[in-house]
Write a protein that holds these residues in place. Sequence first.
Motif: not given
Length: 213
Positions: A45-55, A97-103, A159-162
């Motif tokens: 997926v290209a339109s995303t704010g996450l890195s290397n998103l696969q759907r 993986a990203v910590d969603f709780t930071t934002f 969500f701290k390491h999603l």
Amino acid sequence: MPKIRLSGLILTLALFAQLAESATLIDDFTNFQHATNSTNGPFSVASTGLSNLQRTLTATPLPRTGSTSVVVEEGLLTVGNSSRSTGTASIFYSFDAVDFTTFASALLLTTESSDAAYQIQMIANGTSILSFQNLASVAIGSPSTTRFDFSQFSNPTAFKHLSSLELKLRGTNAAWDADFSNLSTVPEPSVTALLVIGAMGIFSGRKQKAVTV
């Protein structure tokens, strides 16, 4: 305080608030993908704010003699069922993986239309579960945005390491159809508060300085 300085500070405050309220886009459903009684993906997926998103899309009819489809196209996620199916559509995401709780503190999904009541479930990291939620039908032209707080999940710490998120959508009646758009996050309230308080502190300090001079 000179008017130009006050107006500049107000502009800065507005900018801070705008930045604080900006959501992180997960999927705006613009990259075409389709599955009918099958699985399609993983798809980048290209339109995303996450890195290397696969759907990955999975359409599961119920009963098996029916037909269920899930389509992503032109900004909409569309779930469709034949008159004999109350099937389930699964939209599975994997990403770095990203910590969603930071934002963020919650997820948002907009229902553009639904011709019947339906249910949604979310699963974070394959283990943290948001039980099926009952949502009402939505008339065309009157979209409804639903918030799903991290605290509603069985293990909010996921969500701290999603690194994965799955949505499951199903109708409560046969021939259920619906359109969805804009899966995103809700900004963490504390971030907004800190930015606004900081900007107000700047304003107060400058105002006091101007009075004492």
